[in-house]
Design a protein around this motif. Structure first.
Motif: not given
Ligand code: PEP
Length: 251
Positions: A55-62, A90-93
């Motif tokens: 992924l492009r670096k300005d899109v983060k992963v969670s 990030y994490v979704i909780l």
């Protein structure tokens, strides 16, 4: 205080092939994305690292979930420490599917939130009422109860790492989106609760995003509401229209 617009894509247990995952990355990599929007995508755990790599670096992963222990005999779980070691920010909780299908209580969600913050993860914290609760006029009460469990284990300074996702359960995956007035009312109630339960500064600074059947077509109107600071997108995050949702604040 200006809150940065935030759009998250929750892929849930999708896609089911490496090729489809690469195609999702390709769509985002080629798109023109509003630089003012923070964009985060949450693939299944198995694809976190490989998606991050392409992924492009300005899109983060969670991550979509994590446990509250660092390591040990917890078969099937992922720890906050492992996410941080893998450079997942990030994490979704507390997603409603975790609360309903996997019986996660607000107290467990709060314990996980505390553990995630202790490892320096940022948290997309999901709350929201069922249809029955909305019809019984309990929306604000339910959201407050879900938040209260978290408020009780956080310090004021922790809130800079939290994005609250208001996701009415009746709107998730149903095609029944909340009206912009319903979303605005719920978000304003949540912000008022934060002001009272934490502080006016935290209420003002915390992003409250809406989730539940967001599409390119309905996102523009929702994004005009003053307390709607972005979206958590399920189904439409797997489609090219996700780009239009990310750009919802652009004319
Ligand atoms: C979600 O799962 O967080 C969600 C909002 O799903 P959908 O957009 O498909 O309703």
């Amino acid at each position: 205080m200006a809150r940065q617009f935030f759009v998250g894509g929750n892929f849930k247990m999708n896609p089911v092939s490496k090729q489809a995952k690469a195609a999702l990355a390709e769509t985002l990599n080629k798109a023109s994305l509003d630089p003012a929007t923070e964009v985060v995508v949450a693939p299944p755990a198995l694809y976190l690292l490989s998606l991050k790599d392409i992924l492009r670096k300005d899109v983060k992963v969670s991550a979509q979930n994590c446990y509250f222990k660092d390591s040990g005999a917890f078969t099937g779980e992922i720890s906050p420490k492992q996410l941080v070691d893998s450079e997942i920010p990030y994490v979704i909780l507390g997603h409603s599917e975790r609360r309903t299908l996997f019986h996660e209580t607000s107290e467990l969600v709060a314990t996980k939130t505390r553990a995630a913050l202790d490892s320096s993860l940022s948290v997309i914290l999901c709350i929201g009422e069922t249809l029955q609760q909305r019809e019984a006029d309990q929306t604000a009460q339910v959201c407050q109860a879900q938040l209260k469990a978290v408020v009780e284990v956080l310090k004021e300074s922790d809130w800079s790492k939290i994005v609250i996702a208001y996701e009415p359960v009746w709107a998730i995956g149903t095609g029944k989106v909340a009206s912009s007035a319903q979303a605005q009312e719920a978000h304003a109630d949540i912000r008022a609760y934060l002001a009272k339960a934490v502080s006016p500064a935290v209420a003002d600074a915390t992003r409250i995003i809406y989730g539940g059947s967001v599409t390119a077509a309905n996102s523009k109107e929702l994004a005009t509401k003053p307390d709607v600071d972005g979206f958590l997108v399920g189904g439409a995050s797997l489609k090219p229209e996700f780009v239009d949702i990310i750009n919802a604040r652009q004319i």
